[in-house]
Design a protein around this motif. Structure first.
Motif, PDB file in Angstrom:
ATOM      1  N   ARG A  70      -2.560  -3.125   8.677  1.00  0.00           N
ATOM      2  CA  ARG A  70      -1.488  -2.181   8.374  1.00  0.00           C
ATOM      3  C   ARG A  70      -1.069  -1.410   9.615  1.00  0.00           C
ATOM      4  NH1 ARG A  70      -3.493   1.473   3.451  1.00  0.00           N
ATOM      5  NH2 ARG A  70      -5.594   0.718   3.692  1.00  0.00           N
ATOM      6  N   ASP A  82      -8.016   6.138  -1.804  1.00  0.00           N
ATOM      7  CA  ASP A  82      -7.170   7.178  -1.223  1.00  0.00           C
ATOM      8  C   ASP A  82      -6.471   7.980  -2.319  1.00  0.00           C
ATOM      9  OD1 ASP A  82      -7.645   6.557   1.548  1.00  0.00           O
ATOM     10  OD2 ASP A  82      -6.394   4.775   1.292  1.00  0.00           O
ATOM     11  N   TRP A  86      -0.232   6.792   6.077  1.00  0.00           N
ATOM     12  CA  TRP A  86       0.399   6.485   4.800  1.00  0.00           C
ATOM     13  C   TRP A  86      -0.497   5.527   4.044  1.00  0.00           C
ATOM     14  CZ3 TRP A  86       4.583   9.033   3.101  1.00  0.00           C
ATOM     15  CH2 TRP A  86       5.161   8.605   1.901  1.00  0.00           C
ATOM     16  N   ASP A  87      -0.738   5.811   2.790  1.00  0.00           N
ATOM     17  CA  ASP A  87      -1.620   4.985   1.978  1.00  0.00           C
ATOM     18  C   ASP A  87      -1.231   5.168   0.520  1.00  0.00           C
ATOM     19  OD1 ASP A  87      -2.755   7.492   1.161  1.00  0.00           O
ATOM     20  OD2 ASP A  87      -4.126   7.419   2.864  1.00  0.00           O
ATOM     21  N   LYS A  88      -2.046   4.660  -0.392  1.00  0.00           N
ATOM     22  CA  LYS A  88      -1.718   4.762  -1.811  1.00  0.00           C
ATOM     23  C   LYS A  88      -1.731   6.211  -2.302  1.00  0.00           C
ATOM     24  CE  LYS A  88      -3.121   0.091  -3.206  1.00  0.00           C
ATOM     25  NZ  LYS A  88      -3.985  -0.707  -4.114  1.00  0.00           N
ATOM     26  N   THR A 146      -8.186  -2.637   7.652  1.00  0.00           N
ATOM     27  CA  THR A 146      -8.967  -2.065   6.558  1.00  0.00           C
ATOM     28  C   THR A 146      -9.413  -3.205   5.662  1.00  0.00           C
ATOM     29  OG1 THR A 146      -7.003  -1.691   5.175  1.00  0.00           O
ATOM     30  CG2 THR A 146      -7.700   0.119   6.604  1.00  0.00           C
ATOM     31  N   HIS A 205       0.827  -1.218   0.000  1.00  0.00           N
ATOM     32  CA  HIS A 205       0.000   0.000   0.000  1.00  0.00           C
ATOM     33  C   HIS A 205       0.859   1.265   0.000  1.00  0.00           C
ATOM     34  CE1 HIS A 205      -3.639  -2.344   0.517  1.00  0.00           C
ATOM     35  NE2 HIS A 205      -3.024  -3.019   1.460  1.00  0.00           N
ATOM     36  N   CYS A 262       2.739  -5.048   5.768  1.00  0.00           N
ATOM     37  CA  CYS A 262       1.329  -5.219   6.093  1.00  0.00           C
ATOM     38  C   CYS A 262       0.964  -6.687   5.862  1.00  0.00           C
ATOM     39  CB  CYS A 262       0.449  -4.290   5.258  1.00  0.00           C
ATOM     40  SG  CYS A 262       0.609  -4.530   3.468  1.00  0.00           S
ATOM     41  N   THR A 307      -8.868   0.355  -1.473  1.00  0.00           N
ATOM     42  CA  THR A 307      -7.626   1.004  -1.066  1.00  0.00           C
ATOM     43  C   THR A 307      -7.136   2.006  -2.114  1.00  0.00           C
ATOM     44  OG1 THR A 307      -6.326  -0.834  -1.990  1.00  0.00           O
ATOM     45  CG2 THR A 307      -6.911  -0.958   0.342  1.00  0.00           C
TER      46      THR A 307
END
Length: 382
Positions: free
Chosen positions: A292, A331, A297-299, A283, A192, A250, A328
């Motif tokens: 995670r 984001d 912090w994400d995509k 998630t 991710h 993750c 996901t």
């Protein structure tokens, strides 16, 4: 733009590295403070663009309880992102459902049908391509280890990368995604976006940083992820079809092959384990539960990091295009919508709640879109 690679081996090293970067005006004191507060960068090597905002541990509520487990099970029944909810209650809902689909298609038209609109928006700008993997470049399959992309899709992605900086952004472990794609000229953002590395070959794009980008903002969580992985494998082994995948930064708990009557038991086991790990959050993806670290912090953050690494921080000369099928990916879609710059393209055969601007129905259409983009670019260079 000036970037700097920074090796951080412990919390003390975080403070020293942050102080050094502050002296070079690489980023603000507020960002520096959040890095020290979180302690979430130990063991990382960063190529940090000037204005990227990193790391602040957020509070997670992963609690158990029947209500939470039931909520999870209800959520599991929906694809990701969730389908658009019908507001009709009449017995003759077929035509009304068709009207809803038509309305959704008007708001999220086919990227192929609207191709000219997309290319017109790119005039004078550099297109940067961001591609999810599962469900976007490869079909969704029962066995996640066999999610192979076709040779035709690989050729299409390779051709796109000749003209546009291209990144694969996936929840999978970066090494696993690379083993599927096998194209050294791409950027890869695994877990991710918590594990980002640039092309191994020299980068020819204007303004691009010639050094390979390496960002691992969740390095300190790796021992915890490994520990939880072992526990979940043991706890879920009695649930037929359940599979836990270690993506380094993750975890993915796949339930595609689990009978629906066992979903509650699976959700309960995951909940009980996570109760003991408040620094991890849960998630949901497409037939998968994602575990995670609780860092911001994400995509979307990965997309932002890559744009800045390519030299397009706060630039009006770039058009990011992100194609994905999963919750996901929202984001990244939301980031582009909020910036008012670039387009998100959702891959889905049914109307779903999304921040994407356009849609494609399946990986085959993604391939057609990529091929058409390459053909258009070649014609503009003649």
């Amino acid at each position: 733009m000036t970037n700097q690679n920074v090796l951080v081996s412990d919390v003390k090293g975080v403070a020293m590295a942050v102080a050094a970067m502050k002296n070079q005006s690489m980023f603000s004191s507020s960002v520096a403070s959040s890095m020290i507060e979180s302690g979430g960068v130990a063991g990382c090597i960063f190529t940090i663009p000037r204005s990227i905002k990193l790391l602040k541990v957020e509070t997670a509520e992963v609690g158990g309880g029947a209500a939470r487990v039931n909520a999870w099970v209800d959520s599991l029944r929906a694809s990701s992102p969730p389908r658009v909810k019908s507001t009709t209650t009449s017995p003759s809902t077929l035509s009304q459902t068709g009207d809803e689909e038509n309305s959704w298609n008007l708001r999220h038209p086919s990227a192929i049908n609207m191709f000219e609109e997309i290319t017109n928006a790119s005039k004078g700008k550099q297109i940067v391509m961001f591609l999810d993997y599962d469900g976007t470049l490869s079909p969704i399959v029962q066995d996640p280890d066999r999610a192979f992309m076709s040779n035709e899709m690989r050729k299409a992605v390779r051709a796109v990368a000749r003209y546009f900086p291209t990144a694969i952004v996936s929840g999978r472990c970066r090494d696993k995604v690379y083993s599927f794609v096998k194209l050294a000229e791409l950027y890869y953002a695994g877990s991710h976006g918590m594990d980002i590395k640039g092309p191994s070959k020299s980068n020819k794009y204007k303004n691009a940083n010639q050094q390979a980008v390496l960002c691992q903002p969740a390095s300190e969580f790796v021992p915890m992820i490994d520990e939880v992985f072992k526990i979940l494998v043991e706890k879920t082994k009695s649930i037929s079809g359940a599979r836990v995948e270690n993506n380094k930064f993750c975890l993915s708990v796949h339930f595609r092959c689990v009978e629906e009557k066992s979903w509650a038991a699976l959700a309960e086991q995951v909940s009980l384990v996570l109760n003991e790990y408040p620094k991890l959050k849960l998630t949901q993806g497409r037939k998968v539960l994602e575990i995670r670290p609780t860092i911001k912090w994400d995509k979307g953050k990965a997309l932002e990091f890559l744009l800045e690494s390519l030299g397009y921080a706060n630039s009006n000369e770039v058009l990011p295009v992100y194609i994905g099928d999963d919750r996901t990916d929202e984001d990244a879609f939301k980031l582009l919508r909020d910036r008012g710059q670039g387009f998100g393209i959702l891959v889905s055969k049914v109307p779903k709640e999304t921040n994407a601007s356009y849609s494609l129905q399946e990986p085959a259409e993604v391939k057609d879109f990529l091929r058409r983009l390459v053909k258009w670019k070649r014609l503009t260079l003649q």
